[in-house]
Design a protein around this motif. Structure first.
Motif, PDB file in Angstrom:
ATOM      1  N   ASN A 246       0.837  -1.187   0.000  1.00  0.00           N
ATOM      2  CA  ASN A 246       0.000   0.000   0.000  1.00  0.00           C
ATOM      3  C   ASN A 246       0.875   1.242   0.000  1.00  0.00           C
ATOM      4  O   ASN A 246       1.936   1.250   0.602  1.00  0.00           O
ATOM      5  N   THR A 247       0.433   2.283  -0.668  1.00  0.00           N
ATOM      6  CA  THR A 247       1.125   3.565  -0.564  1.00  0.00           C
ATOM      7  C   THR A 247       0.467   4.332   0.565  1.00  0.00           C
ATOM      8  O   THR A 247      -0.631   4.011   1.007  1.00  0.00           O
TER       9      THR A 247
ATOM     10  N   CYS B   2      -8.521  17.074   0.015  1.00  0.00           N
ATOM     11  CA  CYS B   2      -9.414  16.135  -0.646  1.00  0.00           C
ATOM     12  C   CYS B   2     -10.250  16.951  -1.622  1.00  0.00           C
ATOM     13  O   CYS B   2     -11.074  17.773  -1.215  1.00  0.00           O
TER      14      CYS B   2
ATOM     15  N   GLY C 235     -12.078   9.740   0.281  1.00  0.00           N
ATOM     16  CA  GLY C 235     -11.468   9.992  -1.024  1.00  0.00           C
ATOM     17  C   GLY C 235      -9.955  10.088  -0.931  1.00  0.00           C
ATOM     18  O   GLY C 235      -9.369   9.995   0.145  1.00  0.00           O
ATOM     19  N   ASN C 236      -9.320  10.279  -2.084  1.00  0.00           N
ATOM     20  CA  ASN C 236      -7.866  10.405  -2.149  1.00  0.00           C
ATOM     21  C   ASN C 236      -7.418  11.765  -1.636  1.00  0.00           C
ATOM     22  O   ASN C 236      -8.050  12.784  -1.906  1.00  0.00           O
TER      23      ASN C 236
ATOM     24  N   GLN D 288      -0.838   7.148   0.383  1.00  0.00           N
ATOM     25  CA  GLN D 288      -2.072   7.739  -0.122  1.00  0.00           C
ATOM     26  C   GLN D 288      -3.226   6.752  -0.027  1.00  0.00           C
ATOM     27  O   GLN D 288      -4.337   7.130   0.273  1.00  0.00           O
ATOM     28  N   ASP D 289      -2.952   5.468  -0.264  1.00  0.00           N
ATOM     29  CA  ASP D 289      -3.986   4.452  -0.131  1.00  0.00           C
ATOM     30  C   ASP D 289      -4.321   4.189   1.332  1.00  0.00           C
ATOM     31  O   ASP D 289      -5.426   3.811   1.669  1.00  0.00           O
TER      32      ASP D 289
ATOM     33  N   TRP E 205       3.297  12.362  -1.687  1.00  0.00           N
ATOM     34  CA  TRP E 205       3.286  11.831  -0.321  1.00  0.00           C
ATOM     35  C   TRP E 205       4.680  11.419   0.100  1.00  0.00           C
ATOM     36  O   TRP E 205       5.087  11.599   1.229  1.00  0.00           O
TER      37      TRP E 205
ATOM     38  N   VAL F   6      -4.296  14.689  -1.363  1.00  0.00           N
ATOM     39  CA  VAL F   6      -3.148  15.245  -2.060  1.00  0.00           C
ATOM     40  C   VAL F   6      -2.398  16.111  -1.064  1.00  0.00           C
ATOM     41  O   VAL F   6      -3.003  16.949  -0.386  1.00  0.00           O
TER      42      VAL F   6
ATOM     43  N   PRO G 208      -7.005   7.639   3.759  1.00  0.00           N
ATOM     44  CA  PRO G 208      -8.045   8.311   2.981  1.00  0.00           C
ATOM     45  C   PRO G 208      -8.568   9.545   3.726  1.00  0.00           C
ATOM     46  O   PRO G 208      -8.360   9.696   4.924  1.00  0.00           O
TER      47      PRO G 208
END
Length: 93
Positions: A3-4, A32, A16-17, A6-7, A71, A19, A10
């Motif tokens: 997993n990153t 988000c 959601g993703n 970012q994953d 990230w 940034v 949430p």
């Protein structure tokens, strides 16, 4: 498949993703775009509470020089923080 970050992290409001947003050379918030909010970073700790989120339009107005950042850079900048160790643990899952 690892997993990153970012994953693994949430957006608290809509899942959601996120940034990373950089301002003055460091990550200042996580945004988000789906729910239109930014979660501020204070003392190198992301404040991921919905009630502490800032409308993205307000954050962008107050941080006109901010830009999106990967990230990985945030985690590298925070290598000695508890967040980095938590991210490593999540990535290992």
């Amino acid at each position: 498949q690892a997993n990153t970050a970012q994953d693994s992290f949430p957006a608290p409001k809509c899942l959601g993703n996120l940034v990373a947003l950089e301002d003055n050379g460091s990550v200042a918030a996580f945004a988000c775009k789906a729910c239109g909010v930014a979660y501020p970073v204070r003392d190198n700790i992301p404040i991921m509470l919905v009630e502490e989120s800032i409308p993205l339009a307000d954050w962008n107005r107050d941080h006109p020089a901010a830009k999106e950042q990967a990230w990985r850079r945030f985690l590298e900048d925070s290598a000695h923080s508890p967040l980095a160790h938590a991210a490593d643990a999540l990535a290992a899952c």
